[in-house]
Design an enzyme around this catalytic site. Sequence first.
Site, PDB file in Angstrom:
ATOM      1  N   LYS A  23       0.882  -1.311  -0.053  1.00 29.27           N
ATOM      2  CA  LYS A  23      -0.034  -0.526  -0.016  1.00 29.27           C
ATOM      3  C   LYS A  23       0.849   0.949   0.025  1.00 29.27           C
ATOM      4  CE  LYS A  23      -1.643   1.918   4.275  1.00 29.27           C
ATOM      5  NZ  LYS A  23      -1.623   3.118   3.929  1.00 29.27           N
ATOM      6  N   ASN A  24       2.128   1.036   0.804  1.00 34.64           N
ATOM      7  CA  ASN A  24       2.738   2.809   1.526  1.00 34.64           C
ATOM      8  C   ASN A  24       4.081   2.378  -0.521  1.00 34.64           C
ATOM      9  OD1 ASN A  24       0.961   3.062   3.823  1.00 34.64           O
ATOM     10  ND2 ASN A  24       2.257   2.679   5.036  1.00 34.64           N
ATOM     11  N   CYS A  37      -5.500  12.531  12.223  1.00 38.17           N
ATOM     12  CA  CYS A  37      -5.579  11.466  12.496  1.00 38.17           C
ATOM     13  C   CYS A  37      -5.773  10.891  13.555  1.00 38.17           C
ATOM     14  CB  CYS A  37      -5.495  10.823  11.403  1.00 38.17           C
ATOM     15  SG  CYS A  37      -4.157   9.856  11.496  1.00 38.17           S
ATOM     16  N   ASP A  88       4.438   1.050  11.962  1.00 36.28           N
ATOM     17  CA  ASP A  88       2.744  -0.010  11.518  1.00 36.28           C
ATOM     18  C   ASP A  88       2.743  -0.958  12.109  1.00 36.28           C
ATOM     19  OD1 ASP A  88       2.255   2.443  10.340  1.00 36.28           O
ATOM     20  OD2 ASP A  88       2.773   1.934   8.365  1.00 36.28           O
ATOM     21  N   ARG A 147      -8.698  -0.384   4.493  1.00 34.35           N
ATOM     22  CA  ARG A 147      -7.215   0.675   4.199  1.00 34.35           C
ATOM     23  C   ARG A 147      -6.603   0.103   3.555  1.00 34.35           C
ATOM     24  NH1 ARG A 147      -6.317   4.924   8.156  1.00 34.35           N
ATOM     25  NH2 ARG A 147      -4.757   4.787   5.538  1.00 34.35           N
TER      26      ARG A 147
HETATM   27  C1  UD1 Z   1       3.810   6.925   6.246  1.00 36.78           C
HETATM   28  C2  UD1 Z   1       3.350   5.837   6.082  1.00 36.78           C
HETATM   29  C3  UD1 Z   1       3.018   4.824   7.167  1.00 36.78           C
HETATM   30  C4  UD1 Z   1       3.554   4.949   8.001  1.00 36.78           C
HETATM   31  C5  UD1 Z   1       4.817   6.361   8.462  1.00 36.78           C
HETATM   32  C6  UD1 Z   1       5.832   6.388   9.733  1.00 36.78           C
HETATM   33  C7  UD1 Z   1       2.388   6.276   4.166  1.00 36.78           C
HETATM   34  C8  UD1 Z   1       1.099   6.094   2.781  1.00 36.78           C
HETATM   35  N1  UD1 Z   1       2.155   6.212   4.651  1.00 36.78           N
HETATM   36  O1  UD1 Z   1       2.914   7.906   6.853  1.00 36.78           O
HETATM   37  O2  UD1 Z   1       1.786   3.529   7.220  1.00 36.78           O
HETATM   38  O3  UD1 Z   1       3.171   4.765  10.123  1.00 36.78           O
HETATM   39  O4  UD1 Z   1       5.410   6.855   7.226  1.00 36.78           O
HETATM   40  O5  UD1 Z   1       6.913   5.015   8.954  1.00 36.78           O
HETATM   41  O6  UD1 Z   1       2.941   5.544   3.692  1.00 36.78           O
HETATM   42  N2  UD1 Z   1       5.848  14.881  10.857  1.00 36.78           N
HETATM   43  C9  UD1 Z   1       6.242  15.813  10.888  1.00 36.78           C
HETATM   44  N3  UD1 Z   1       6.339  16.524   9.747  1.00 36.78           N
HETATM   45  C10 UD1 Z   1       5.607  16.395   8.128  1.00 36.78           C
HETATM   46  C11 UD1 Z   1       6.147  15.177   8.215  1.00 36.78           C
HETATM   47  C12 UD1 Z   1       5.777  14.525   9.455  1.00 36.78           C
HETATM   48  O7  UD1 Z   1       6.830  16.755  12.393  1.00 36.78           O
HETATM   49  O8  UD1 Z   1       5.785  17.264   8.105  1.00 36.78           O
HETATM   50  C13 UD1 Z   1       6.190  13.795  11.444  1.00 36.78           C
HETATM   51  C14 UD1 Z   1       5.025  13.031  11.924  1.00 36.78           C
HETATM   52  O9  UD1 Z   1       3.567  13.976  12.900  1.00 36.78           O
HETATM   53  C15 UD1 Z   1       4.965  11.757  12.734  1.00 36.78           C
HETATM   54  C16 UD1 Z   1       5.979  11.408  11.738  1.00 36.78           C
HETATM   55  O10 UD1 Z   1       6.733  12.630  11.331  1.00 36.78           O
HETATM   56  O11 UD1 Z   1       4.810  12.275  14.098  1.00 36.78           O
HETATM   57  C17 UD1 Z   1       6.156   9.934  10.873  1.00 36.78           C
HETATM   58  O12 UD1 Z   1       5.640  10.989   9.715  1.00 36.78           O
HETATM   59  P1  UD1 Z   1       5.538  10.682   7.975  1.00 36.78           P
HETATM   60  O13 UD1 Z   1       7.082   9.646   7.861  1.00 36.78           O
HETATM   61  O14 UD1 Z   1       5.924  11.335   7.827  1.00 36.78           O
HETATM   62  O15 UD1 Z   1       4.110   9.283   8.053  1.00 36.78           O
HETATM   63  P2  UD1 Z   1       3.462   9.543   6.715  1.00 36.78           P
HETATM   64  O16 UD1 Z   1       4.881   9.851   5.759  1.00 36.78           O
HETATM   65  O17 UD1 Z   1       2.081  10.286   6.927  1.00 36.78           O
END
Ligand code: UD1
Length: 420
Positions: free
Chosen positions: A22-23, A118, A307, A399
Site C-alpha cells: 500500500k505504501n 488523524c 505500523d 484501507r
Molecule cells: C507513512 C506511512 C504510514 C507510516 C508512517 C511512519 C504511507 C502512505 N504512510 O506515513 O503507514 O505509519 O509513514 O512509518 O506511506 N511529521 C512532521 N512533519 C511533517 C511530516 C511528518 O512532524 O511534515 C511527523 C509526523 O507527525 C509523525 C512523523 O513525522 O510524527 C512520521 O510521519 P511520516 O513519516 O511523515 O508518516 P507518513 O508519511 O504520514
Amino acid sequence: MEKIIVNGVKKLRGEVNISCAKNSILPIIAATILCPESIVINNAPMLEDVEVICKLLRELNCEVDFSKIDDKLKINTSNINPIDANTELIRKMRASFLIMGAMLARFGYCKLSLPGGCNIGSRPIDLHLKGFKLLGADIIMGYGFVEVKTKKLIGNRIYLDFPSVGATENILMAAVLAEGTTIIENAAQEPEIEDLARFLNKMGANIEGAGRGKITIHGVKDLKGIEYTPIYDRIEAGTFMIAAGITNSTIKINGVNEEHLRPVIEKLKECGLVFSEYKNNSIIVDGSRIKKAVDIKTLPYPGFPTDMQAQMMSLLSVTEGTSVITETVFENRFMHVTELARMGANIKIDGRTAIIEGVPQLTACEVKATDLRAGAAMILAGLVADGQTEIGDIYHIDRGYVNVEEKFRKLGADIYRIDV
Ligand code: UD1
C-alpha cells in the site's frame, strides 16, 4: 455497516500470498502525474486507500482503469486539470497530499485542502512545505488550504529535521523535474522510498541513494510511460508472521522480502518464533514454540516499524512475562490498548510507553478497529480469544488489507464479514 467476526481458537496452516505494498503504490500513483504518458502498475492491490487516490485522479480528469482480470492499473494523466483538488478526498486520506510535489513539478502550481490530523497523531506537513520552499516555491496558507507556486523549481540542499516518509516522497517527486541537483539529507530510508525512486528512475529520472539517509536527485527534462510492479507489503507479511506466533501455528508466507522485514523478524525470533526455508520470496514461520516477553521501540526504518506496533501488542498480551513497547513515531498510537483491555489484556500506559503483562487467555467481546493497524491487532487477538470477537469500524482495516478474511480463512481461521 459491516463487521468482522472471528471465532477463536483455531490453529492456522497452509500458505498465504502477500499483496503489493500500500505504501508503495500510493506515492507511485501520485508520481504518475509527473509524466503525460500511459503508465501501467502490475499487481495493484485495490485497497480502499488506492480507490481514494484513483478517484482523486479521475476527478482531476485523468484516465484511470483497473482490470480485475490481471490486476493491472492503467493511468494516463495527460489531460490532468491543475485545478484545486477536491477537499473531501484530501481530508479523507492523508496520502492524497502526495500529489502536491508532482503537481508542483509539472505545473508550477498546486492548491490543496490541508490534510486533517488523524486519530494516531496530529501529523503536520511542515517538512513537506520546507522542502518545496527550498526548491523555490512560494507557499500561501489560509482558509484551510495550502497553495504552492513557482516559475521554476531549482535544486537545493534540504535537511529534514525528522526522516518523514511522506515529506521525503513529496520532495523527491518535486525535485525530479527541477533544474539542477537536489540533495535530501536525513531522508526517510523505508523500502517504499527506494521503490518510488526505482519507479521514477525507470521512467527516466536520475535519483541516487534512495533507501539511505542522503538522496541525490539530478533534475531531468521529462519522464516516459512505463510498466512497473511495486514491492510486496512488508506490513501485511509481518501481520501474518504474528498470526502464526499468536496461534502457535506454522504457515508459509509467499511474497516476503526478508531484508525489508529484518527489524520485525529479528524481534519475533527474540520472542521465540522460528523462520526457515527463505527462498523465492517465501518464508516458513513456525510459531509453535513457547514465546517470551520482549521490549520494543518503534523507530523510522531500519528500526521497528510503528505500523507493526499494534499487532505486536496483541501477541505480547498473551505472552508470559512483562513486555514494554515505546512508540516514538506517532504521539497517539495506543488506541488499541483500550480495545485489547476489553478482551482481558493487562496493559498500562505511561506517556509513550505501554507495559504489557502477558495473560494466559483473552476473552472475546465487541471491539472496534480504532485505526488501520489497530484493526489488524483486533483480528489477531480474536484468533486466540475464547469465544466470538465482533470487530466494528472495519473500514479502517479495508484501507490497508486486501481480502483480509479470505486470506485468514484460507489458513483455516474461522473469520467472516457480516452486514449489520
Ligand atoms: C507513512 C506511512 C504510514 C507510516 C508512517 C511512519 C504511507 C502512505 N504512510 O506515513 O503507514 O505509519 O509513514 O512509518 O506511506 N511529521 C512532521 N512533519 C511533517 C511530516 C511528518 O512532524 O511534515 C511527523 C509526523 O507527525 C509523525 C512523523 O513525522 O510524527 C512520521 O510521519 P511520516 O513519516 O511523515 O508518516 P507518513 O508519511 O504520514
